[in-house]
Design a protein around this motif. Structure first.
Motif, mmCIF file in Angstrom:
data_model
loop_
_atom_site.group_PDB
_atom_site.id
_atom_site.type_symbol
_atom_site.label_atom_id
_atom_site.label_comp_id
_atom_site.label_asym_id
_atom_site.label_seq_id
_atom_site.Cartn_x
_atom_site.Cartn_y
_atom_site.Cartn_z
ATOM 1 N N ALA A 29 -42.409 78.046 -30.061
ATOM 2 C CA ALA A 29 -42.956 78.340 -31.394
ATOM 3 C C ALA A 29 -43.271 77.069 -32.172
ATOM 4 N N ASP A 30 -42.548 75.975 -31.920
ATOM 5 C CA ASP A 30 -42.808 74.728 -32.643
ATOM 6 C C ASP A 30 -43.900 73.881 -31.992
ATOM 7 N N GLY A 31 -44.555 74.417 -30.954
ATOM 8 C CA GLY A 31 -45.655 73.714 -30.310
ATOM 9 C C GLY A 31 -45.244 72.843 -29.144
ATOM 10 N N THR A 32 -43.953 72.761 -28.824
ATOM 11 C CA THR A 32 -43.512 71.954 -27.696
ATOM 12 C C THR A 32 -43.606 72.754 -26.406
ATOM 13 N N LEU A 33 -43.495 72.067 -25.277
ATOM 14 C CA LEU A 33 -43.535 72.697 -23.969
ATOM 15 C C LEU A 33 -42.181 72.555 -23.293
ATOM 16 N N TYR A 34 -41.823 73.545 -22.480
ATOM 17 C CA TYR A 34 -40.579 73.524 -21.715
ATOM 18 C C TYR A 34 -40.918 73.909 -20.289
ATOM 19 N N TYR A 58 -32.442 74.228 -25.335
ATOM 20 C CA TYR A 58 -33.664 73.684 -25.925
ATOM 21 C C TYR A 58 -34.511 74.786 -26.559
ATOM 22 N N THR A 59 -34.643 75.924 -25.880
ATOM 23 C CA THR A 59 -35.530 76.976 -26.376
ATOM 24 C C THR A 59 -34.881 77.880 -27.420
ATOM 25 N N ARG A 60 -33.568 77.846 -27.570
ATOM 26 C CA ARG A 60 -32.892 78.747 -28.511
ATOM 27 C C ARG A 60 -33.362 78.564 -29.940
ATOM 28 N N GLY A 61 -33.601 77.351 -30.361
ATOM 29 C CA GLY A 61 -34.065 77.097 -31.719
ATOM 30 C C GLY A 61 -35.572 77.040 -31.845
ATOM 31 N N ARG A 62 -36.290 77.376 -30.760
ATOM 32 C CA ARG A 62 -37.754 77.271 -30.764
ATOM 33 C C ARG A 62 -38.413 78.585 -30.372
ATOM 34 N N ARG A 63 -37.734 79.687 -30.656
ATOM 35 C CA ARG A 63 -38.252 81.012 -30.311
ATOM 36 C C ARG A 63 -39.250 81.483 -31.350
ATOM 37 N N ARG A 66 -43.545 81.629 -25.161
ATOM 38 C CA ARG A 66 -44.454 82.431 -24.337
ATOM 39 C C ARG A 66 -44.766 81.650 -23.065
ATOM 40 N N LEU A 67 -45.092 82.374 -22.027
ATOM 41 C CA LEU A 67 -45.409 81.770 -20.747
ATOM 42 C C LEU A 67 -46.794 81.142 -20.821
ATOM 43 N N ALA A 68 -46.867 79.828 -20.616
ATOM 44 C CA ALA A 68 -48.139 79.109 -20.669
ATOM 45 C C ALA A 68 -48.775 79.013 -19.293
ATOM 46 N N THR A 131 -56.712 71.581 -22.123
ATOM 47 C CA THR A 131 -56.669 71.578 -23.577
ATOM 48 C C THR A 131 -55.418 72.312 -23.997
ATOM 49 N N VAL A 132 -54.596 71.649 -24.757
ATOM 50 C CA VAL A 132 -53.335 72.209 -25.230
ATOM 51 C C VAL A 132 -53.448 72.357 -26.736
ATOM 52 N N PRO A 133 -52.985 73.488 -27.283
ATOM 53 C CA PRO A 133 -53.092 73.654 -28.722
ATOM 54 C C PRO A 133 -52.419 72.503 -29.463
ATOM 55 N N GLU A 134 -53.010 72.122 -30.590
ATOM 56 C CA GLU A 134 -52.461 71.013 -31.359
ATOM 57 C C GLU A 134 -51.098 71.402 -31.902
ATOM 58 N N ARG A 135 -50.250 70.420 -32.016
ATOM 59 C CA ARG A 135 -48.911 70.611 -32.524
ATOM 60 C C ARG A 135 -48.944 70.713 -34.040
ATOM 61 N N LYS A 136 -48.196 71.670 -34.573
ATOM 62 C CA LYS A 136 -48.136 71.820 -36.019
ATOM 63 C C LYS A 136 -47.231 70.773 -36.611
ATOM 64 N N ALA A 137 -47.600 70.231 -37.767
ATOM 65 C CA ALA A 137 -46.818 69.168 -38.392
ATOM 66 C C ALA A 137 -45.585 69.713 -39.064
#
Length: 137
Positions: A29-34, A58-63, A66-68, A131-137
């Motif tokens: 959700a924060d725009g990072t990849l796992y 790592y993903t618990r606080g970033r929910r 979604r599967l990329a 192309t990867v979506p831009e990260r939100k600030a």
């Protein structure tokens, strides 16, 4: 324990390695990849989203995640090597590397010695940038 191997282990020794492992890339959700490996992608995705117990810290606080991208049909060692390679790639190329690997076809992938024989420059030329979506600030 007896000296005999379990039936499923004996079967894999007789018929070669079992290719049931997958490498997956999640978009958080924060725009990072796992990136991770598993034998059941849907179950693991549910874990990462908190629908089942488990999942990476790592993903618990970033929910929600979604599967990329996902590539399957590998042995455990192949999956772990691909995961390590993806983690070394820059963010812009992670999805492309995984997708390029999955489009090679499970039965038609080059042998490990063929892949290792390629130069880094030729590997980079084979995989288009994603192309990867831009990260939100």
């Amino acid at each position: 324990m007896s000296g005999k191997a379990a039936p499923e282990i004996r079967a894999s020794m007789e018929h070669g390695p079992v290719r049931t492992w997958s490498v997956y890339l999640l978009s958080c959700a924060d725009g990072t990849l796992y990136c991770g490996v598993t034998t059941d992608v849907h179950k693991r995705l549910a874990m990462h989203n908190g629908q089942r117990s488990g999942g990476a810290r790592y993903t618990r606080g970033r929910r929600p995640v979604r599967l990329a991208a996902c590539a399957g049909g590998m042995t455990r060692s192949e999956a772990l090597r691909l995961e390590a390679r993806i983690k070394k790639e820059p963010r812009e190329r992670k999805t492309a590397v995984l997708e390029a690997f999955s489009t090679d076809g499970a039965g038609e992938r080059a042998s490990e010695s063929e892949r290792d024989g390629k130069t880094e420059q030729s590997r980079n030329a084979e995989v288009p940038s994603a192309t990867v979506p831009e990260r939100k600030a």
